[in-house]
Motif scaffolding. Sequence first.
Motif, PDB file in Angstrom:
ATOM      1  N   PHE A  36       0.857  -1.133  -0.003  1.00  0.00           N
ATOM      2  CA  PHE A  36       0.087  -0.086  -0.088  1.00  0.00           C
ATOM      3  C   PHE A  36       0.738   1.120  -0.059  1.00  0.00           C
ATOM      4  CE2 PHE A  36      -3.768   2.173   0.163  1.00  0.00           C
ATOM      5  CZ  PHE A  36      -3.861   2.944   1.409  1.00  0.00           C
ATOM      6  N   LEU A  60       2.065   5.065  -1.319  1.00  0.00           N
ATOM      7  CA  LEU A  60       1.958   6.508  -1.630  1.00  0.00           C
ATOM      8  C   LEU A  60       2.502   6.532  -3.242  1.00  0.00           C
ATOM      9  CD1 LEU A  60       3.588   9.357   0.501  1.00  0.00           C
ATOM     10  CD2 LEU A  60       1.222   9.013  -0.107  1.00  0.00           C
ATOM     11  N   ASP A  74      -1.601   7.389 -11.600  1.00  0.00           N
ATOM     12  CA  ASP A  74      -1.998   6.825 -10.307  1.00  0.00           C
ATOM     13  C   ASP A  74      -0.574   6.087  -9.859  1.00  0.00           C
ATOM     14  OD1 ASP A  74      -3.931   4.077 -11.709  1.00  0.00           O
ATOM     15  OD2 ASP A  74      -1.907   4.094 -11.304  1.00  0.00           O
ATOM     16  N   THR A  98      -0.505  16.240  -7.111  1.00  0.00           N
ATOM     17  CA  THR A  98      -0.744  15.915  -5.633  1.00  0.00           C
ATOM     18  C   THR A  98      -1.631  14.691  -5.762  1.00  0.00           C
ATOM     19  OG1 THR A  98      -0.674  18.189  -5.062  1.00  0.00           O
ATOM     20  CG2 THR A  98      -1.630  16.609  -3.606  1.00  0.00           C
ATOM     21  N   ARG A  99      -2.514  14.316  -6.614  1.00  0.00           N
ATOM     22  CA  ARG A  99      -3.307  13.455  -6.393  1.00  0.00           C
ATOM     23  C   ARG A  99      -2.583  12.213  -6.968  1.00  0.00           C
ATOM     24  NH1 ARG A  99      -6.453  14.987  -2.212  1.00  0.00           N
ATOM     25  NH2 ARG A  99      -7.497  16.899  -2.885  1.00  0.00           N
ATOM     26  N   HIS A 120       0.548  11.944  -3.839  1.00  0.00           N
ATOM     27  CA  HIS A 120       0.140  11.677  -2.342  1.00  0.00           C
ATOM     28  C   HIS A 120      -1.215  10.786  -2.422  1.00  0.00           C
ATOM     29  CE1 HIS A 120       2.395  15.227  -0.421  1.00  0.00           C
ATOM     30  NE2 HIS A 120       2.906  14.335  -0.698  1.00  0.00           N
ATOM     31  N   SER A 121      -1.516  10.148  -3.377  1.00  0.00           N
ATOM     32  CA  SER A 121      -2.508   9.150  -3.291  1.00  0.00           C
ATOM     33  C   SER A 121      -1.738   7.862  -3.202  1.00  0.00           C
ATOM     34  CB  SER A 121      -3.029   8.838  -4.587  1.00  0.00           C
ATOM     35  OG  SER A 121      -4.251   9.756  -5.117  1.00  0.00           O
ATOM     36  N   ARG A 122      -2.703   6.985  -2.192  1.00  0.00           N
ATOM     37  CA  ARG A 122      -2.222   5.625  -1.966  1.00  0.00           C
ATOM     38  C   ARG A 122      -3.008   4.704  -2.866  1.00  0.00           C
ATOM     39  NH1 ARG A 122       1.022   6.736   3.065  1.00  0.00           N
ATOM     40  NH2 ARG A 122      -0.038   8.909   3.829  1.00  0.00           N
ATOM     41  N   ALA A 123      -1.977   3.463  -2.853  1.00  0.00           N
ATOM     42  CA  ALA A 123      -3.002   2.422  -3.762  1.00  0.00           C
ATOM     43  C   ALA A 123      -2.190   1.212  -3.792  1.00  0.00           C
ATOM     44  CB  ALA A 123      -3.053   2.671  -5.205  1.00  0.00           C
ATOM     45  N   ASN A 124      -2.809   0.023  -3.911  1.00  0.00           N
ATOM     46  CA  ASN A 124      -2.059  -1.123  -3.995  1.00  0.00           C
ATOM     47  C   ASN A 124      -1.176  -1.042  -5.226  1.00  0.00           C
ATOM     48  OD1 ASN A 124      -4.943  -1.262  -3.851  1.00  0.00           O
ATOM     49  ND2 ASN A 124      -4.605  -3.451  -2.987  1.00  0.00           N
TER      50      ASN A 124
END
Lengths: 619, 209
Positions: free
Chosen positions: A11, A13, A142, A170-171, A174-178
């Motif tokens: 998970f 950033l 992403d 930023t998106r 500073h997004s988090r994902a698998n």
Amino acid sequence: MSKIFTPEQSFLLGNEAIARGAIEANVAFVAGYPGTPSSEILETVAESARKYDIHVEWSTNEMVAFENALGASLVGRRAMVTMKHAGLNWVADPLSVAVYSGIRGGLVIVAADDPGCHSSANEQDSRFYGLFFNILTLEPSDPQNAKDMIKEAFALSEASQLPVLFRSVTRVGHSRANVTIGNDPPPKTYEEYRREPGRFFVTGRLALKRHVWQIEQQAVLRELSDRWRMNELSGPKGDTPCLITAGAAATYVNEFLRRSGASQVAVLKLGSVYPLPRTLVQEALKDKTRVLILEEGAPFLELQVKALASEWPEKPTIWGKMSGALPQAGELTPDIVSGCLARFLEGDEPGAASERVSAKPGGLLPPRTMVFCAGCPHTGTMYALKEACSHLVISPFILGDIGCYTLMCYAPHELGDAKFSMGASISVAAGMAKATGQKSVAVVGDSTFIHAGLPGLINCVYNRSNVLVVICDNGTTGMTGGQPHAGTGRTAAGAAADRVVLRDLVRGCGVEFIRETDPYDLEGTRKAFREALDHQGVSVVIAERECALTRARGVAESRERPPVYAVDPDECVGCGECLQKLACPAMQLSNDEVRIEAADCRGCGLCAQVCPAGAIVVA
Amino acid sequence: MLICGVGGQGNLLLERIIGLSAVRAGLPVKAADTFGAAQRGGSVLSHLRIGTEVVSSLVAQRSCHLLVGLEPGEALKVAEEYLAPEGLGIVNTAPILPARVKAGLNTYPAVAEIMAALERVAGRIVSLEATALARKTAGTPRAMNMVMLGVLAGLEQLPIATELLEQIIQETTGRLAEGNLRAFRAGREVGEKKKPELGVPPVWRWADA
């Protein structure tokens, strides 16, 4: 949480994913300057620098970082520079010449834009630098996409013999994902260095020759972009609606189409946004009459697509930010995109962007502006500065700069006439002082001063400005997360470093009037400011005290307890001075009484000094 | 899901714990936050989306199923813009005064007024004195975010087993895990008690409706 990479789903950033992608691509040299939303990239690489034999450094500013990376690239190392968008403005100068010579080891410039200005003074669209300097420009949508793209960016840079610009926002950062982790890189090997001054020592007539080379390289860039697998065209051929998108916008588009079940829509999701993959764009536009371009930032894609379309027989109507389909200011949201897409797919004009729902329900809630942390030395500095200035007949101009101390513009201090970019406070103050004869004050942090303040300060001495420069020295680059800098004695990798001593630096600039003060000592600091304000000419006050968060981390590790203050209810006269003048986060008001939350108090003692009744004491 | 609060309340840590737990449970997750104000007393908003249909990391307006409000005023602001008509809000009622209020430039409404406004916006609200509960069980107000996580678990609003959440709390908070777990379990008790009266099915079953 430590950023441990396990060879499985993590998970992460977006910034951590970018770091991992660069590591997997065998990057050998990473330099940068902290800047939201990019800072975690370098920090993440630094954590495993030794393991993968990577040189990682925080440089004094982005220009220096880029130049260092350029040097590494010249000797065949893959290099990466990381920065927020504003950093590119510093990089522009050496980049403008580097693109004439080209590079050797793949050189990737990661610029993190901040649409919506969450943590920036502007929301510039860095992709234009790609166009301006004619380098391949990539834009991920992403965290997984970012990792996959940056991994290929280094090879693309080597194939084009030019730096590659990697534009995050930023998106994405500073997004988090698998994110799926790939394999560790193989051991690093390098070609032997060859001298090529005919290519790299750019001067005189060589410059023009090299420009011709750069223009010829554009054909290579166009082919690389055209052949790249990370541009995807999907959906039906023929006269159906056509969407062109990239970056974070692509995720909102993708989700809208899934949820609405709209299938008869062609979508071109771009990964290389300069130069555009011409063949794919032409294929996307073929037989289409209505095209909508959705992108984050300025109408960068729109300008290019319209230019390309003018060369081809296809003449669809193309909507985008320029035509008012999406707002040009602020970041995109799923709602803005949904509203626009819904109108477009229904066959309407996608113009008139939807308004964002106001977050203030009938004015019930007051604004929540940012405030200095409990125990922040800047609180003491600003309090003392305000008091010192209030004794002057003519208020001095006060210029702010970029860092935690920027918050001086908010309540309770509400100080500052203007603020621009890194280090600008000193010279703007000088300009105002020169023009009016009035004393001006520049407030600048230690990291910012080393980054950008030196030429300005030397200029003050040389051109005799009537300026007080207040250096808020909290021993860190605070606002971006507490990174080390040249004055802290620590490197990005956590090793010891020679310290640059601010007082010596300032004296080296030729300043004679220097005072050092502890912001926790209000009386002493007020006195230093008053003397410095009375002085005609250049004066510098170094307000030195460790950042409260750094101190808190050290305290947590050493488990020593600093003093905690409390309000003695018997002595308290209820004047409210402490709360009004300091607005400390550790202070709360309950039943009209000021209470200090012991768990939040960091023991700075400012409140005890401010209290006229001596009612605040060590608990 | 949205988690909102004031910088310094552990908003981001909460998002990370839930997100990491979901990933370990084999679920696709997207999250986003803005952390310029992460420590400096401004508003913090974390978006967290779990599920196979998720592509964007941002929650759209009026489509938040679950709102965790670490501070009542922040909860109201976010609920107004984001909460779905059938959405559930879990709100800590301890207010944090903004700097402008402390400086005497603005006034802050009474918590009762804020909660009344919240009830008008959201169909279902669970409110509690989470800060006080954190103080009581973990000895520090800083564990309030763990109490709120516990309430979520007790209300069965996360598609993640309680054991996994506790494991992740242990992994991510190290030395502080003991106190955090006490706070978490106290929150869970509150959630379990409120569940029958609320009549809310587990979120992952009604979210796709």
